[in-house]
Write a protein that holds these residues in place. Structure first.
Motif, PDB file in Angstrom:
ATOM      1  N   THR A  68     -19.810   3.116 -11.013  1.00 27.83           N
ATOM      2  CA  THR A  68     -19.230   3.377 -11.708  1.00 27.83           C
ATOM      3  C   THR A  68     -19.784   2.781 -13.736  1.00 27.83           C
ATOM      4  OG1 THR A  68     -17.495   3.440 -10.905  1.00 27.83           O
ATOM      5  CG2 THR A  68     -17.064   3.039 -13.770  1.00 27.83           C
ATOM      6  N   ARG A  71     -22.986   4.939 -14.573  1.00 25.75           N
ATOM      7  CA  ARG A  71     -22.460   6.020 -15.536  1.00 25.75           C
ATOM      8  C   ARG A  71     -21.327   5.797 -16.783  1.00 25.75           C
ATOM      9  NH1 ARG A  71     -19.961  10.965 -15.820  1.00 25.75           N
ATOM     10  NH2 ARG A  71     -17.374  10.784 -16.196  1.00 25.75           N
ATOM     11  N   ARG A  72     -20.892   4.479 -17.220  1.00 25.78           N
ATOM     12  CA  ARG A  72     -20.438   4.257 -18.147  1.00 25.78           C
ATOM     13  C   ARG A  72     -21.684   3.927 -19.183  1.00 25.78           C
ATOM     14  NH1 ARG A  72     -16.434   0.262 -16.043  1.00 25.78           N
ATOM     15  NH2 ARG A  72     -17.278  -1.691 -16.802  1.00 25.78           N
ATOM     16  N   ARG A  73     -22.492   2.718 -19.219  1.00 28.90           N
ATOM     17  CA  ARG A  73     -23.604   2.420 -19.948  1.00 28.90           C
ATOM     18  C   ARG A  73     -24.127   3.809 -20.007  1.00 28.90           C
ATOM     19  NH1 ARG A  73     -28.560  -0.331 -20.392  1.00 28.90           N
ATOM     20  NH2 ARG A  73     -26.731  -2.628 -20.178  1.00 28.90           N
ATOM     21  N   ALA A  76     -22.078   6.272 -22.993  1.00 30.34           N
ATOM     22  CA  ALA A  76     -22.761   5.290 -24.204  1.00 30.34           C
ATOM     23  C   ALA A  76     -23.549   5.653 -24.759  1.00 30.34           C
ATOM     24  CB  ALA A  76     -21.904   3.796 -23.726  1.00 30.34           C
ATOM     25  N   GLU A  99     -20.325  -0.237 -23.524  1.00 26.07           N
ATOM     26  CA  GLU A  99     -19.391   0.372 -22.349  1.00 26.07           C
ATOM     27  C   GLU A  99     -18.843  -0.508 -21.659  1.00 26.07           C
ATOM     28  OE1 GLU A  99     -21.914  -1.630 -18.478  1.00 26.07           O
ATOM     29  OE2 GLU A  99     -23.761  -1.300 -19.683  1.00 26.07           O
ATOM     30  N   HIS A 100     -18.680  -1.936 -21.815  1.00 28.39           N
ATOM     31  CA  HIS A 100     -17.365  -2.300 -21.302  1.00 28.39           C
ATOM     32  C   HIS A 100     -16.455  -1.396 -21.911  1.00 28.39           C
ATOM     33  CE1 HIS A 100     -20.733  -5.065 -19.249  1.00 28.39           C
ATOM     34  NE2 HIS A 100     -20.796  -4.953 -20.229  1.00 28.39           N
ATOM     35  N   LEU A 102     -15.071   1.391 -22.260  1.00 24.25           N
ATOM     36  CA  LEU A 102     -15.154   2.617 -21.510  1.00 24.25           C
ATOM     37  C   LEU A 102     -14.642   2.088 -19.904  1.00 24.25           C
ATOM     38  CD1 LEU A 102     -18.299   4.446 -22.453  1.00 24.25           C
ATOM     39  CD2 LEU A 102     -16.256   4.231 -23.959  1.00 24.25           C
ATOM     40  N   HIS A 103     -13.602   2.072 -20.060  1.00 20.50           N
ATOM     41  CA  HIS A 103     -12.421   1.729 -18.959  1.00 20.50           C
ATOM     42  C   HIS A 103     -12.397   3.173 -18.278  1.00 20.50           C
ATOM     43  CE1 HIS A 103     -12.427  -2.531 -19.649  1.00 20.50           C
ATOM     44  NE2 HIS A 103     -11.604  -2.254 -20.557  1.00 20.50           N
ATOM     45  N   ARG A 104     -12.017   3.344 -17.106  1.00 24.02           N
ATOM     46  CA  ARG A 104     -11.654   4.613 -15.986  1.00 24.02           C
ATOM     47  C   ARG A 104     -10.139   5.186 -17.199  1.00 24.02           C
ATOM     48  NH1 ARG A 104     -12.705   5.551 -11.720  1.00 24.02           N
ATOM     49  NH2 ARG A 104     -13.012   3.248 -10.810  1.00 24.02           N
ATOM     50  N   ASP A 107     -13.615   6.770 -20.204  1.00 26.00           N
ATOM     51  CA  ASP A 107     -15.002   7.244 -19.619  1.00 26.00           C
ATOM     52  C   ASP A 107     -15.458   9.240 -19.797  1.00 26.00           C
ATOM     53  OD1 ASP A 107     -13.633   6.763 -17.968  1.00 26.00           O
ATOM     54  OD2 ASP A 107     -15.313   6.092 -16.572  1.00 26.00           O
ATOM     55  N   CYS A 111     -17.013  11.442 -21.746  1.00 26.47           N
ATOM     56  CA  CYS A 111     -17.932  12.639 -21.090  1.00 26.47           C
ATOM     57  C   CYS A 111     -17.113  13.970 -20.851  1.00 26.47           C
ATOM     58  CB  CYS A 111     -18.063  12.094 -19.010  1.00 26.47           C
ATOM     59  SG  CYS A 111     -18.356  13.511 -18.155  1.00 26.47           S
TER      60      CYS A 111
END
Length: 217
Positions: A68, A71-73, A76, A99-100, A102-104, A107, A111
């Motif tokens: 996860t 994926r977020r990084r 971003a 990225e930090h 982009l919580h569930r 993100d 996308c």
């Protein structure tokens, strides 16, 4: 359980090392850690990693959480390059900070906005999210690369898969974006298509990279 940003960064490094570089474990020294490091204690206490001597491995939960974070990084990075036009030298550091947040859920929104990109600007695979799986199921059998369309066939751009930044920028400059209507005019000697009342020509590689939700007659 939420972990600190520093611990997330370590988890990201471990996930890449194990899943993409195909290592069974990671030496603490290669992560800049020792047995007294607070990040190590945090990852052990939250059950994300397992430790044997100086070698760390991911638990099942740690593997999922690391995936996860990666994926977020990479989402971003894609957002910074494709939408915010961030210069290359600033992408990595900015993505690390971005990225930090982009919580569930957030993100997934990013996308979807980007058209479910498959790779980051550096060509590395972006792990799939639930939104990607759902979109693929919905689009199965109705999405095809532009190169597979017949002359005169049209539809809306679903997503594009291009790893080279220069070619990606060329597509963006033409207005090749998810949701835009596109129609194939000819396929030889080059692929010619109509987009926003303008006609463009691209080679087969670029035509292979533009995926279209085909209109059904």
């Amino acid at each position: 359980m939420k972990i600190s940003e520093d611990a997330e960064n370590i988890l990201e490094q471990m996930w890449v090392c194990i899943n993409e570089e195909m290592n069974d474990s990671v030496d603490l020294s290669s992560l800049g850690l020792d047995e007294a490091s607070p990040e190590l204690s945090e990852l052990l206490e939250t059950g994300n990693i397992l430790l044997s001597d100086s070698l760390a491995t991911l638990s099942e939960e740690g593997d999922a959480n690391g995936r996860t974070v990666v994926r977020r990084r990479r989402l971003a990075e894609r957002l910074l390059v494709d939408v915010l036009n961030t210069k290359e030298k600033h992408v990595r550091s900015s993505a690390c900070e971005f990225e930090h947040i982009l919580h569930r859920g957030i993100d997934e929104n990013v996308c979807i906005l980007l058209g479910h990109p498959r790779t980051c600007p550096h060509g590395k695979q972006i792990p799939e999210g639930e939104c990607c799986k759902k979109a693929r199921e919905e689009l199965e059998h109705v999405v095809a690369p532009l190169s597979a369309l017949k002359n005169g066939q049209s539809g809306k751009i679903a997503y594009f898969d291009m790893r080279e930044e220069q070619k990606m920028q060329k597509m963006l400059s033409m207005g090749v974006l998810p949701g835009i209507s596109i129609g194939l005019v000819q396929s030889y000697p080059s692929y010619v298509f109509d987009l926003n009342h303008t006609r463009y020509a691209v080679d087969s590689e670029m035509a292979d990279s533009i995926y279209v939700r085909v209109e059904r007659g």
